[in-house]
Design a protein around this motif. Structure first.
Motif, mmCIF file in Angstrom:
data_model
loop_
_atom_site.group_PDB
_atom_site.id
_atom_site.type_symbol
_atom_site.label_atom_id
_atom_site.label_comp_id
_atom_site.label_asym_id
_atom_site.label_seq_id
_atom_site.Cartn_x
_atom_site.Cartn_y
_atom_site.Cartn_z
ATOM 1 N N ILE A 69 0.870 -1.174 0.000
ATOM 2 C CA ILE A 69 0.000 0.000 0.000
ATOM 3 C C ILE A 69 0.905 1.221 0.000
ATOM 4 N N THR A 70 0.819 2.036 -1.056
ATOM 5 C CA THR A 70 1.685 3.201 -1.179
ATOM 6 C C THR A 70 0.871 4.486 -1.064
ATOM 7 N N GLY A 71 1.551 5.573 -0.706
ATOM 8 C CA GLY A 71 0.887 6.866 -0.576
ATOM 9 C C GLY A 71 1.721 7.805 0.271
ATOM 10 N N VAL A 72 1.445 9.096 0.164
ATOM 11 C CA VAL A 72 2.238 10.105 0.862
ATOM 12 C C VAL A 72 2.022 9.998 2.372
ATOM 13 N N PRO A 73 2.939 10.553 3.178
ATOM 14 C CA PRO A 73 2.756 10.535 4.634
ATOM 15 C C PRO A 73 1.449 11.202 5.039
ATOM 16 N N GLY A 74 0.771 10.612 6.009
ATOM 17 C CA GLY A 74 -0.458 11.190 6.533
ATOM 18 C C GLY A 74 -1.710 10.839 5.769
ATOM 19 N N GLY A 115 -7.448 15.797 0.735
ATOM 20 C CA GLY A 115 -8.033 14.742 1.566
ATOM 21 C C GLY A 115 -7.039 14.013 2.443
ATOM 22 N N ASN A 116 -5.838 14.594 2.608
ATOM 23 C CA ASN A 116 -4.819 13.966 3.449
ATOM 24 C C ASN A 116 -5.259 14.068 4.915
ATOM 25 N N VAL A 117 -5.462 12.926 5.556
ATOM 26 C CA VAL A 117 -6.057 12.894 6.897
ATOM 27 C C VAL A 117 -5.226 13.692 7.901
ATOM 28 N N ALA A 118 -3.930 13.432 7.948
ATOM 29 C CA ALA A 118 -3.075 14.104 8.928
ATOM 30 C C ALA A 118 -3.022 15.609 8.686
ATOM 31 N N GLU A 119 -2.951 16.010 7.407
ATOM 32 C CA GLU A 119 -2.910 17.440 7.089
ATOM 33 C C GLU A 119 -4.238 18.118 7.454
ATOM 34 N N ASP A 135 4.854 18.677 10.349
ATOM 35 C CA ASP A 135 6.261 18.307 10.532
ATOM 36 C C ASP A 135 6.596 17.032 9.772
ATOM 37 N N GLU A 136 5.659 16.068 9.753
ATOM 38 C CA GLU A 136 5.910 14.802 9.064
ATOM 39 C C GLU A 136 6.056 15.025 7.563
ATOM 40 N N PHE A 137 5.183 15.831 6.996
ATOM 41 C CA PHE A 137 5.246 16.101 5.565
ATOM 42 C C PHE A 137 6.505 16.898 5.232
ATOM 43 N N GLN A 138 6.841 17.862 6.083
ATOM 44 C CA GLN A 138 8.058 18.661 5.884
ATOM 45 C C GLN A 138 9.291 17.755 5.907
#
Length: 491
Positions: free
Chosen positions: A167-172, A344-348, A377-380
């Motif tokens: 399962i791939t995808g950006v952080p968060g 729709g990024n949950v963490a963002e 911070d995670e995305f940064q």
């Protein structure tokens, strides 16, 4: 009172009510049989299995050992921890499960009784009929979960068809929460038959022997006296035998961390592990959560009958709107703009919602009067690492160029125009095929977004606002000085 003396062991005193004239003629019970029975009983009533530490204490009680003898035979656990933390809770647990008080000196007798009582029962089939059981490991909490019904259905279908599903995808974006929810759902379903559901978090590169040994112990707790092989191929063989004997669903969360190792040999060993999991016969399934599928493993994608990738996108609009509403945000019309900005990024979404609630009293309308784009911070950290360690000079150049052009006058830049402008501005000439490969890689990392014109079918590229802001804030540090002219002067 009867005193039973066993060669080489301390006497075992049986209380009067437990004496039986025919007890010496009863069939012997092994410790392995006792552990299997009590594990099934504990799971049936408590929805969990005995931990490795509990099995260590139980084995010591079985052999009538005091805690100094138990500690002498293993080095994993401190004596104080076993004696004061594990043992009291274990005796309480077994007392509840067996229906009568259990203490250390009575444990073996009561376990032998339990084995004889349940040896011909349908306990195992009862467990299997109720679902796949408890989850081993520590997955994230999924008590609050939004949407993803379609994704869960897709994943259930994929793990029935394929041995391995990255399962791939950006952080968060929600990879960990989605796979944890999948395990939780399967644990309650009788239609999905797994003997074990296993969660293993990976935060840094570890020797393959350590990871494989951890998985083996989660599938089948082993006695401390048993030593697993040191050789890579041998310990992988042991794991595959367990995966063949037991149907397991294993989630490796943060899988890409294993391939951050600078040690080439270590990365090659993990490549061997994945290849053997795809090639050799077993009945288990693996979910690999990772930002992108490691390039070291590109060659294993040829096993198309055994592996398929699942790319996770952001929450659907209604689920994202519900998330923001639950966070205390008002002004429903403005919520759509927030959802689009953060894709729709949950963490963002959670991070921006907390700031709007704190600084703007939850009013999305007031926030948009002073609109800005936040970066967690995670995305940064992900973008810092990607630009400094992963992207090629050309890929960094394309990213900065897109950010500058989008900031000036366009929302999407067509591939044809991008090709012309990059070739005219880039200091080092790049072939068309090189630029195409660079764009493909940027899409694989979810750093650029593409759109096809429905009429002309021409493809265009853009950046999501969070990525664009990161670049515009750091553009001077992302490329060498004077790497290219300002897009305002581009031809």
């Amino acid at each position: 009172m009867v005193l039973l003396v066993r060669r080489g062991r301390k006497p075992l005193i049986l209380p009067k009510e437990q004496q039986s004239s025919d007890s010496p003629s009863l069939p012997s019970v092994t410790f392995e049989e006792a552990v299997t029975t009590v594990n099934n009983l504990v799971f049936t009533q408590k929805r969990r299995y005995l931990s490795e530490a509990e099995i260590v204490v139980l084995k010591g009680a079985w052999n009538s050992q005091d805690f100094s003898e138990i500690i002498a035979q293993q080095t994993t656990y401190a004596g104080n921890y076993l004696q004061r933390r594990v043992a009291p809770q274990l005796w309480t647990l077994l007392s509840e499960v067996l229906g009568e008080p259990v203490i250390k000196r009575k444990a073996r007798f009561l376990l032998e009784q339990a084995v004889r009582k349940y040896s011909n029962s349908d306990l195992s089939s009862d467990i299997n009929s109720e679902g796949s059981g408890s989850i081993k490991g520590q997955p994230p909490d999924t008590s609050v979960f939004y949407g993803r019904k379609q994704e869960l259905l897709q994943l259930k279908k994929l793990i029935s068809d394929y041995r391995c599903v990255p399962i791939t995808g950006v952080p968060g974006i929600g990879k960990s929460t989605l796979s944890a929810k999948l395990l939780s759902d399967i644990s309650l379903e009788s239609s999905q038959k797994f003997d074990f559901l296993i969660w293993k978090s990976i935060t840094h590169p570890v020797p393959i022997q350590d990871l494989v040994a951890d998985l083996i112990k989660l599938i089948h707790p082993i006695e401390p006296s048993i030593v697993l092989p040191d050789q890579t191929q041998a310990i992988i063989t042991v794991l595959i035998k367990h995966l063949h004997s037991h149907r397991c669903l294993v989630v490796l969360d943060g899988f890409e961390a294993l391939f951050r190792a600078s040690n080439l040999e270590q990365r090659l060993e993990y490549k061997i592990l994945i290849r053997r999991l795809l090639e050799e016969e077993h009945q288990s399934r693996f979910i690999l959560n990772c930002r992108v599928f490691p390039s070291d493993l590109n060659t294993v994608l040829k096993y198309k009958q055994a592996i398929t990738c699942f790319r996770l996108e952001g929450l659907d609009t209604e689920s994202a709107r519900q998330l923001l509403t639950d966070q205390g945000l008002t002004d429903q019309d403005k919520l759509l703009d927030i959802i689009y900005t953060y894709r729709g990024n949950v963490a963002e979404l959670q991070a921006v919602a907390q700031r709007i609630k704190y600084f703007f009293a939850g009013s999305a309308e007031k926030f948009y009067q002073h609109k800005t784009t936040f970066i967690t911070d995670e995305f940064q950290s992900m973008l810092d690492e990607t630009f400094s360690e992963v992207l090629t000079p050309l890929e960094r150049y394309i990213m900065v160029y897109l950010a500058e052009r989008i900031s000036l006058d366009v929302s999407f830049l067509s591939f044809n125009n991008l090709l012309i402008e990059i070739n005219s501005q880039y200091d080092n000439s790049a072939s068309t095929s090189t630029i195409i490969k660079a764009l493909e890689n940027l899409e694989r990392f979810s750093l650029v977004e593409s759109m096809k014109d429905p009429n002309t079918k021409e493809i265009s590229f853009t950046l999501q606002p969070v990525v664009k802001k990161y670049i515009t804030q750091n553009s001077l540090g992302l490329l060498p000085a004077n790497a290219f002219p300002s897009p305002a002067n581009a031809s």
